[in-house]
Design an enzyme around this catalytic site. Structure first.
Site, PDB file in Angstrom:
ATOM      1  N   ARG A  45      -2.318  19.359  34.385  1.00  0.00           N
ATOM      2  CA  ARG A  45      -1.300  18.358  34.206  1.00  0.00           C
ATOM      3  C   ARG A  45      -0.152  18.559  34.653  1.00  0.00           C
ATOM      4  NH1 ARG A  45      -2.248  17.236  27.885  1.00  0.00           N
ATOM      5  NH2 ARG A  45      -3.758  18.874  27.910  1.00  0.00           N
ATOM      6  N   GLY A  46       0.141  20.088  34.936  1.00  0.00           N
ATOM      7  CA  GLY A  46       1.475  20.750  35.406  1.00  0.00           C
ATOM      8  C   GLY A  46       2.029  19.939  36.628  1.00  0.00           C
ATOM      9  N   GLU A 101      -0.256  22.409  43.223  1.00  0.00           N
ATOM     10  CA  GLU A 101      -0.319  22.954  42.015  1.00  0.00           C
ATOM     11  C   GLU A 101       1.204  23.407  41.550  1.00  0.00           C
ATOM     12  OE1 GLU A 101      -1.488  23.912  39.482  1.00  0.00           O
ATOM     13  OE2 GLU A 101      -2.482  25.880  39.597  1.00  0.00           O
ATOM     14  N   ASP A 105       0.122  31.973  39.525  1.00  0.00           N
ATOM     15  CA  ASP A 105       0.142  33.031  38.373  1.00  0.00           C
ATOM     16  C   ASP A 105      -0.650  34.275  38.904  1.00  0.00           C
ATOM     17  OD1 ASP A 105       1.804  34.341  36.209  1.00  0.00           O
ATOM     18  OD2 ASP A 105      -0.107  33.704  35.115  1.00  0.00           O
ATOM     19  N   PHE A 154       7.982  33.251  31.681  1.00  0.00           N
ATOM     20  CA  PHE A 154       7.262  31.928  31.405  1.00  0.00           C
ATOM     21  C   PHE A 154       8.432  30.839  31.517  1.00  0.00           C
ATOM     22  CE2 PHE A 154       4.903  28.905  28.934  1.00  0.00           C
ATOM     23  CZ  PHE A 154       3.801  29.201  29.368  1.00  0.00           C
ATOM     24  N   VAL A 155       7.763  29.961  32.351  1.00  0.00           N
ATOM     25  CA  VAL A 155       8.717  28.694  32.613  1.00  0.00           C
ATOM     26  C   VAL A 155       8.359  27.483  31.949  1.00  0.00           C
ATOM     27  CG1 VAL A 155       9.814  29.754  34.589  1.00  0.00           C
ATOM     28  CG2 VAL A 155       7.671  28.758  34.708  1.00  0.00           C
ATOM     29  N   ASP A 161       4.625  22.895  31.250  1.00  0.00           N
ATOM     30  CA  ASP A 161       4.715  22.927  29.416  1.00  0.00           C
ATOM     31  C   ASP A 161       4.429  24.288  29.038  1.00  0.00           C
ATOM     32  OD1 ASP A 161       1.582  22.941  30.367  1.00  0.00           O
ATOM     33  OD2 ASP A 161       1.373  23.386  28.114  1.00  0.00           O
ATOM     34  N   ARG A 167       7.661  19.384  29.155  1.00  0.00           N
ATOM     35  CA  ARG A 167       7.222  18.796  30.361  1.00  0.00           C
ATOM     36  C   ARG A 167       8.221  17.939  30.893  1.00  0.00           C
ATOM     37  NH1 ARG A 167       1.753  20.059  31.769  1.00  0.00           N
ATOM     38  NH2 ARG A 167       0.336  20.067  29.686  1.00  0.00           N
TER      39      ARG A 167
HETATM   40  P1  IMP Z   1      -3.335  31.226  37.133  1.00  0.00           P
HETATM   41  O1  IMP Z   1      -4.731  30.635  37.445  1.00  0.00           O
HETATM   42  O2  IMP Z   1      -3.172  32.636  36.478  1.00  0.00           O
HETATM   43  O3  IMP Z   1      -2.627  31.294  38.736  1.00  0.00           O
HETATM   44  O4  IMP Z   1      -2.413  30.312  36.660  1.00  0.00           O
HETATM   45  C1  IMP Z   1      -2.061  28.820  36.910  1.00  0.00           C
HETATM   46  C2  IMP Z   1      -1.713  28.176  35.841  1.00  0.00           C
HETATM   47  O5  IMP Z   1      -1.064  28.552  34.721  1.00  0.00           O
HETATM   48  C3  IMP Z   1      -0.645  27.111  36.382  1.00  0.00           C
HETATM   49  O6  IMP Z   1      -1.392  26.119  36.908  1.00  0.00           O
HETATM   50  C4  IMP Z   1       0.008  26.772  35.096  1.00  0.00           C
HETATM   51  O7  IMP Z   1      -0.468  25.625  34.663  1.00  0.00           O
HETATM   52  C5  IMP Z   1      -0.193  27.849  34.282  1.00  0.00           C
HETATM   53  N1  IMP Z   1       1.111  28.572  34.016  1.00  0.00           N
HETATM   54  C6  IMP Z   1       1.104  29.861  34.799  1.00  0.00           C
HETATM   55  N2  IMP Z   1       2.455  30.475  34.725  1.00  0.00           N
HETATM   56  C7  IMP Z   1       2.868  29.491  33.740  1.00  0.00           C
HETATM   57  C8  IMP Z   1       4.391  29.285  33.135  1.00  0.00           C
HETATM   58  O8  IMP Z   1       5.131  30.110  33.222  1.00  0.00           O
HETATM   59  N3  IMP Z   1       4.506  28.522  32.403  1.00  0.00           N
HETATM   60  C9  IMP Z   1       3.423  27.563  32.008  1.00  0.00           C
HETATM   61  N4  IMP Z   1       2.434  27.479  32.603  1.00  0.00           N
HETATM   62  C10 IMP Z   1       2.136  28.237  33.521  1.00  0.00           C
HETATM   63 MG    MG Z   2      -0.951  24.354  32.912  1.00  0.00          MG
END
Ligand code: IMP
Ligand code: MG
Length: 181
Positions: A45-46, A101, A105, A154-155, A161, A167
């Site tokens: 949803r982000g 996206e 992360d 963490f943002v 969220d 959000r």
């Molecule tokens: P990845 O698969 O580890 O790259 O994670 C990506 C997903 O993790 C993103 O689409 C976000 O929804 C979530 N995410 C990563 N870092 C944060 C953060 O700092 N705050 C909130 N959600 C995060």
């Molecule tokens: Mg997310």
């Protein structure tokens, strides 16, 4: 489930986000110049706030679709297993696709989604992430366009969220945990 108390410190202002989106939109328009139809795929949803602002800056024939991949749940650590919870409604075969996206992360989510969508043989697939935490990467992937590189914090806000909260903040903020007495 209860959460420790936290405060939020602004990291990126709403104004900076808007200015950056204008720049990115110009580059996206150049990349997809002449497209018959660009399918902009938001990862739920982000990315919902980002995609809403981004598509309104794009002077291209655009269709919007959404895909939901499993995420952190209510935790702040990433899971390496990515599941598709909601697939696209439309076909992307032979189409131009832009995946939107919120944050890259570890990179597991974006790389999984790009592999999945590439297997459907789009004409061209590009990616954009509002935020990138390069120091956290575990999979070698980088979005075609990145709004802002940020440190390992963490943002929340602007669609992003923490356990479904925050959000609706118009800016990006860092979560600062306050020690419990
Ligand atoms: P990845 O698969 O580890 O790259 O994670 C990506 C997903 O993790 C993103 O689409 C976000 O929804 C979530 N995410 C990563 N870092 C944060 C953060 O700092 N705050 C909130 N959600 C995060
Ligand atoms: Mg997310």
């Amino acid at each position: 489930m209860s959460h420790p108390e936290y405060t939020i410190e602004q990291l990126i202002s709403a104004k900076s986000i808007a200015a950056r989106i204008e720049e990115l939109a110009i580059e996206i328009q150049e990349q997809f110049f002449g497209t018959e139809k660009l399918i902009v795929v938001g990862l739920l949803r982000g990315s919902f706030v980002f995609i809403a602002d981004l598509v309104r800056e794009l002077d291209l024939p655009v269709e919007v679709d959404f895909l939901e991949a499993s995420s952190y749940g209510d935790e702040i650590v990433s899971s390496k297993e990515v599941r598709i919870l909601k697939d696209l409604r439309g076909e992307i075969f032979g189409r131009d696709v832009l995946v939107v996206e919120d944050i890259v992360d570890t990179g597991f989510t974006l790389s999984h989604v790009v592999n999945l969508l590439s297997s459907r043989k789009p004409n061209k697939i590009k990616t954009i992430a509002l935020l990138d935490k390069p120091t956290r990467r575990e999979v070698n992937i980088k979005a075609t366009w990145t709004g802002f590189e940020i440190p390992d914090e963490f943002v929340v806000g602007y669609g992003i969220d923490f356990a479904q909260r925050n959000r609706n903040l118009p800016y990006i903020g860092c979560v600062k945990f306050t020690p419990t007495p």
